[in-house]
Design a protein around this motif. Structure first.
Motif, PDB file in Angstrom:
ATOM      1  N   ARG A 122       0.803  -1.223   0.000  1.00  0.00           N
ATOM      2  CA  ARG A 122       0.000   0.000   0.000  1.00  0.00           C
ATOM      3  C   ARG A 122       0.836   1.273   0.000  1.00  0.00           C
ATOM      4  O   ARG A 122       0.479   2.261  -0.651  1.00  0.00           O
ATOM      5  CB  ARG A 122      -0.937   0.007   1.222  1.00  0.00           C
ATOM      6  N   PHE A 123       1.962   1.258   0.722  1.00  0.00           N
ATOM      7  CA  PHE A 123       2.680   2.511   0.926  1.00  0.00           C
ATOM      8  C   PHE A 123       4.125   2.511   0.424  1.00  0.00           C
ATOM      9  O   PHE A 123       4.602   3.530  -0.083  1.00  0.00           O
ATOM     10  CB  PHE A 123       2.696   2.872   2.421  1.00  0.00           C
ATOM     11  N   ALA A 124       4.844   1.400   0.590  1.00  0.00           N
ATOM     12  CA  ALA A 124       6.294   1.426   0.408  1.00  0.00           C
ATOM     13  C   ALA A 124       6.781   0.999  -0.969  1.00  0.00           C
ATOM     14  O   ALA A 124       7.909   1.303  -1.360  1.00  0.00           O
ATOM     15  CB  ALA A 124       6.960   0.539   1.467  1.00  0.00           C
ATOM     16  N   LYS A 125       5.942   0.311  -1.712  1.00  0.00           N
ATOM     17  CA  LYS A 125       6.381  -0.379  -2.919  1.00  0.00           C
ATOM     18  C   LYS A 125       7.121   0.503  -3.912  1.00  0.00           C
ATOM     19  O   LYS A 125       8.135   0.101  -4.492  1.00  0.00           O
ATOM     20  CB  LYS A 125       5.165  -1.002  -3.605  1.00  0.00           C
ATOM     21  N   HIS A 126       6.627   1.701  -4.138  1.00  0.00           N
ATOM     22  CA  HIS A 126       7.182   2.541  -5.188  1.00  0.00           C
ATOM     23  C   HIS A 126       8.282   3.480  -4.688  1.00  0.00           C
ATOM     24  O   HIS A 126       8.726   4.365  -5.416  1.00  0.00           O
ATOM     25  CB  HIS A 126       6.068   3.330  -5.870  1.00  0.00           C
ATOM     26  N   SER A 127       8.721   3.260  -3.449  1.00  0.00           N
ATOM     27  CA  SER A 127       9.851   4.015  -2.914  1.00  0.00           C
ATOM     28  C   SER A 127      11.144   3.268  -3.201  1.00  0.00           C
ATOM     29  O   SER A 127      11.236   2.055  -2.977  1.00  0.00           O
ATOM     30  CB  SER A 127       9.693   4.201  -1.398  1.00  0.00           C
ATOM     31  N   VAL A 128      12.140   3.984  -3.695  1.00  0.00           N
ATOM     32  CA  VAL A 128      13.418   3.353  -4.042  1.00  0.00           C
ATOM     33  C   VAL A 128      14.053   2.698  -2.822  1.00  0.00           C
ATOM     34  O   VAL A 128      14.681   1.631  -2.924  1.00  0.00           O
ATOM     35  CB  VAL A 128      14.383   4.396  -4.647  1.00  0.00           C
ATOM     36  N   PHE A 129      13.889   3.308  -1.644  1.00  0.00           N
ATOM     37  CA  PHE A 129      14.494   2.760  -0.428  1.00  0.00           C
ATOM     38  C   PHE A 129      13.534   1.864   0.350  1.00  0.00           C
ATOM     39  O   PHE A 129      13.862   0.739   0.709  1.00  0.00           O
ATOM     40  CB  PHE A 129      14.975   3.902   0.479  1.00  0.00           C
ATOM     41  N   GLY A 169      16.050  -7.315  -1.101  1.00  0.00           N
ATOM     42  CA  GLY A 169      16.229  -5.900  -1.410  1.00  0.00           C
ATOM     43  C   GLY A 169      16.879  -5.717  -2.769  1.00  0.00           C
ATOM     44  O   GLY A 169      16.499  -4.824  -3.547  1.00  0.00           O
ATOM     45  N   ALA A 170      17.849  -6.580  -3.075  1.00  0.00           N
ATOM     46  CA  ALA A 170      18.510  -6.515  -4.382  1.00  0.00           C
ATOM     47  C   ALA A 170      17.521  -6.793  -5.511  1.00  0.00           C
ATOM     48  O   ALA A 170      17.476  -6.065  -6.512  1.00  0.00           O
ATOM     49  CB  ALA A 170      19.661  -7.519  -4.428  1.00  0.00           C
ATOM     50  N   ILE A 171      16.711  -7.833  -5.349  1.00  0.00           N
ATOM     51  CA  ILE A 171      15.729  -8.181  -6.383  1.00  0.00           C
ATOM     52  C   ILE A 171      14.719  -7.046  -6.565  1.00  0.00           C
ATOM     53  O   ILE A 171      14.357  -6.684  -7.692  1.00  0.00           O
ATOM     54  CB  ILE A 171      14.998  -9.486  -6.018  1.00  0.00           C
ATOM     55  N   THR A 172      14.256  -6.482  -5.451  1.00  0.00           N
ATOM     56  CA  THR A 172      13.262  -5.423  -5.523  1.00  0.00           C
ATOM     57  C   THR A 172      13.836  -4.179  -6.190  1.00  0.00           C
ATOM     58  O   THR A 172      13.153  -3.497  -6.962  1.00  0.00           O
ATOM     59  CB  THR A 172      12.736  -5.077  -4.117  1.00  0.00           C
ATOM     60  N   LEU A 173      15.096  -3.878  -5.890  1.00  0.00           N
ATOM     61  CA  LEU A 173      15.761  -2.766  -6.566  1.00  0.00           C
ATOM     62  C   LEU A 173      15.767  -2.965  -8.079  1.00  0.00           C
ATOM     63  O   LEU A 173      15.445  -2.055  -8.846  1.00  0.00           O
ATOM     64  CB  LEU A 173      17.210  -2.636  -6.068  1.00  0.00           C
ATOM     65  N   ILE A 174      16.139  -4.165  -8.489  1.00  0.00           N
ATOM     66  CA  ILE A 174      16.195  -4.468  -9.918  1.00  0.00           C
ATOM     67  C   ILE A 174      14.803  -4.369 -10.541  1.00  0.00           C
ATOM     68  O   ILE A 174      14.626  -3.787 -11.619  1.00  0.00           O
ATOM     69  CB  ILE A 174      16.757  -5.890 -10.146  1.00  0.00           C
ATOM     70  N   LYS A 183      19.106   1.747 -14.731  1.00  0.00           N
ATOM     71  CA  LYS A 183      20.471   2.250 -14.705  1.00  0.00           C
ATOM     72  C   LYS A 183      21.418   1.153 -14.229  1.00  0.00           C
ATOM     73  O   LYS A 183      21.077   0.333 -13.370  1.00  0.00           O
ATOM     74  CB  LYS A 183      20.564   3.459 -13.772  1.00  0.00           C
ATOM     75  N   ARG A 184      22.621   1.183 -14.769  1.00  0.00           N
ATOM     76  CA  ARG A 184      23.605   0.183 -14.367  1.00  0.00           C
ATOM     77  C   ARG A 184      23.958   0.320 -12.890  1.00  0.00           C
ATOM     78  O   ARG A 184      24.279  -0.670 -12.229  1.00  0.00           O
ATOM     79  CB  ARG A 184      24.859   0.314 -15.230  1.00  0.00           C
ATOM     80  N   ARG A 185      23.919   1.529 -12.371  1.00  0.00           N
ATOM     81  CA  ARG A 185      24.273   1.731 -10.970  1.00  0.00           C
ATOM     82  C   ARG A 185      23.401   0.890 -10.040  1.00  0.00           C
ATOM     83  O   ARG A 185      23.894   0.280  -9.091  1.00  0.00           O
ATOM     84  CB  ARG A 185      24.127   3.217 -10.612  1.00  0.00           C
ATOM     85  N   THR A 186      22.108   0.842 -10.330  1.00  0.00           N
ATOM     86  CA  THR A 186      21.194   0.031  -9.527  1.00  0.00           C
ATOM     87  C   THR A 186      21.573  -1.440  -9.590  1.00  0.00           C
ATOM     88  O   THR A 186      21.531  -2.157  -8.585  1.00  0.00           O
ATOM     89  CB  THR A 186      19.746   0.208 -10.023  1.00  0.00           C
ATOM     90  N   LEU A 187      21.943  -1.899 -10.765  1.00  0.00           N
ATOM     91  CA  LEU A 187      22.318  -3.302 -10.944  1.00  0.00           C
ATOM     92  C   LEU A 187      23.609  -3.627 -10.196  1.00  0.00           C
ATOM     93  O   LEU A 187      23.752  -4.722  -9.631  1.00  0.00           O
ATOM     94  CB  LEU A 187      22.461  -3.618 -12.425  1.00  0.00           C
ATOM     95  N   GLY A 242      13.963  -7.995 -16.500  1.00  0.00           N
ATOM     96  CA  GLY A 242      12.936  -8.962 -16.099  1.00  0.00           C
ATOM     97  C   GLY A 242      13.516 -10.350 -15.895  1.00  0.00           C
ATOM     98  O   GLY A 242      13.147 -11.058 -14.953  1.00  0.00           O
ATOM     99  N   LYS A 243      14.435 -10.755 -16.763  1.00  0.00           N
ATOM    100  CA  LYS A 243      15.073 -12.069 -16.621  1.00  0.00           C
ATOM    101  C   LYS A 243      15.935 -12.128 -15.362  1.00  0.00           C
ATOM    102  O   LYS A 243      15.993 -13.166 -14.689  1.00  0.00           O
ATOM    103  CB  LYS A 243      15.918 -12.373 -17.857  1.00  0.00           C
ATOM    104  N   ALA A 244      16.595 -11.021 -15.034  1.00  0.00           N
ATOM    105  CA  ALA A 244      17.406 -10.980 -13.819  1.00  0.00           C
ATOM    106  C   ALA A 244      16.534 -11.081 -12.573  1.00  0.00           C
ATOM    107  O   ALA A 244      16.891 -11.758 -11.600  1.00  0.00           O
ATOM    108  CB  ALA A 244      18.232  -9.696 -13.779  1.00  0.00           C
ATOM    109  N   VAL A 245      15.375 -10.422 -12.614  1.00  0.00           N
ATOM    110  CA  VAL A 245      14.433 -10.500 -11.492  1.00  0.00           C
ATOM    111  C   VAL A 245      13.915 -11.924 -11.333  1.00  0.00           C
ATOM    112  O   VAL A 245      13.884 -12.482 -10.226  1.00  0.00           O
ATOM    113  CB  VAL A 245      13.256  -9.525 -11.704  1.00  0.00           C
ATOM    114  N   LYS A 246      13.514 -12.522 -12.432  1.00  0.00           N
ATOM    115  CA  LYS A 246      12.973 -13.886 -12.404  1.00  0.00           C
ATOM    116  C   LYS A 246      14.001 -14.862 -11.846  1.00  0.00           C
ATOM    117  O   LYS A 246      13.676 -15.722 -11.017  1.00  0.00           O
ATOM    118  CB  LYS A 246      12.559 -14.304 -13.817  1.00  0.00           C
ATOM    119  N   ALA A 247      15.260 -14.724 -12.270  1.00  0.00           N
ATOM    120  CA  ALA A 247      16.318 -15.608 -11.770  1.00  0.00           C
ATOM    121  C   ALA A 247      16.520 -15.423 -10.271  1.00  0.00           C
ATOM    122  O   ALA A 247      16.661 -16.396  -9.524  1.00  0.00           O
ATOM    123  CB  ALA A 247      17.624 -15.331 -12.517  1.00  0.00           C
ATOM    124  N   GLY A 248      16.517 -14.165  -9.833  1.00  0.00           N
ATOM    125  CA  GLY A 248      16.689 -13.899  -8.408  1.00  0.00           C
ATOM    126  C   GLY A 248      15.617 -14.552  -7.566  1.00  0.00           C
ATOM    127  O   GLY A 248      15.898 -15.090  -6.492  1.00  0.00           O
TER     128      GLY A 248
END
Length: 289
Positions: A122-129, A169-174, A183-187, A242-248
């Motif tokens: 409801r609240f946190a999903k779309h926040s980067v942190f 957290g890594a998967i959610t960031l991706i 961005k590559r920085r996020t990855l 998307g493939k990186a997320v699925k693998a994670g």
């Protein structure tokens, strides 16, 4: 059966298998003997909590999905929003009830996980942190739910629940860049978080005298999640991310198997690994993200 498929799709069946692996890993960390059949209530609990959480994810995202992913069950009209809401709440309640039937401690952990799930959706999903943090807290809580079979294990090993927070957290960031590319920085940040988890597993396995048995599991996991992540770094567009997320997500099972063998329960590790083909098969039939 075709009328039920959209409802099943809402629960992300392939992901549900990874939640069961969390519980088994938590039990292994707690050095549980797996002889107590009522502990199966914790498996039922995690199925309810996870499926309820992902259903509520689609409930809260119905408006956005109508623009970005109109093929999903709710925006496509295959599942009415009201029905999906009732389904999600009922599954979360089932998760709490099943855990409470096992023990008060388990029930309280399940309640906290359910609340964290709602806050995330409801609240946190779309926040980067906050998005990665709360999703990670849900998975860390799921591992603790497995460990609650032996509550005394929390004193020594409860901190391990921080590592799924880093991993998820890594998967959610991706995943935040899955639709539009990123961005590559996020990855790179995600890769660093993955590395923390992998190195920690090896360090714990070494302290338990199980490093040689654990190393192949950890290396396999590193390859399975690292290859698609590296491909996404080379070309950070939506489909590659998307493939990186699925693998994670799918290969969480290998991470959980690594925990089992790190604590000397290699038969349980093999049982957890046996869940991987099922999850991969389900991922071909139902969306993972």
């Amino acid at each position: 059966m075709s009328s039920l498929k959209p409802y099943i799709q809402l629960t992300r069946p392939a992901n549900l298998v990874t939640a069961v692996a969390d519980i088994l890993a938590g039990m292994a960390i707690a050095q549980f003997t797996f002889a107590d059949l009522p502990a199966g209530l914790l498996v039922i609990s995690t199925l309810g909590l996870y499926s309820g959480g992902v259903v509520m994810n689609d409930v809260f995202d119905a408006k956005l999905d109508s623009i970005e992913r109109p093929e999903r069950p709710i925006p496509s009209g295959k599942v009415p929003l009201r029905s999906a809401t009732l389904m999600g709440i009922s599954l979360l309640f089932l998760g709490i009830l099943a855990a409470a039937m096992f023990s008060f401690t388990s029930g309280m952990i399940a309640l906290v996980v359910a609340v964290l799930t709602i806050i995330y959706n409801r609240f946190a999903k779309h926040s980067v942190f906050l998005g990665p943090l709360f999703m990670g807290l849900c998975r860390g809580g799921n591992l603790l739910l497995g460990m609650s079979v032996v509550p005394e294990s929390f004193d020594k090993w409860g901190w391990i629940a921080l590592l799924p927070i880093a991993y998820i957290g890594a998967i959610t960031l991706i995943s935040q860049d899955e639709v539009h590319g990123g961005k590559r920085r996020t990855l790179y940040i995600a890769a660093f978080l993955y590395l923390i988890v992998l190195v920690s597993q090896l360090a714990i396995a070494r302290s338990q005298g199980n490093i040689l048995l654990t190393l192949p599991f950890v290396l396999l996991h590193a390859w399975l999640i690292g290859r698609p992540l590296w491909n996404a770094v080379q070309n950070p567009v939506g489909p590659m991310i998307g493939k990186a997320v699925k693998a994670g997500v799918i290969y969480l099972i290998v991470m959980n198997a690594s925990w089992c063998v790190a604590f000397g329960l290699w038969p349980v590790a093999l049982a957890v690994m046996a869940l991987l083909p099922l999850s991969i098969w389900l991922a071909k039939a139902f969306a993972v993200t």
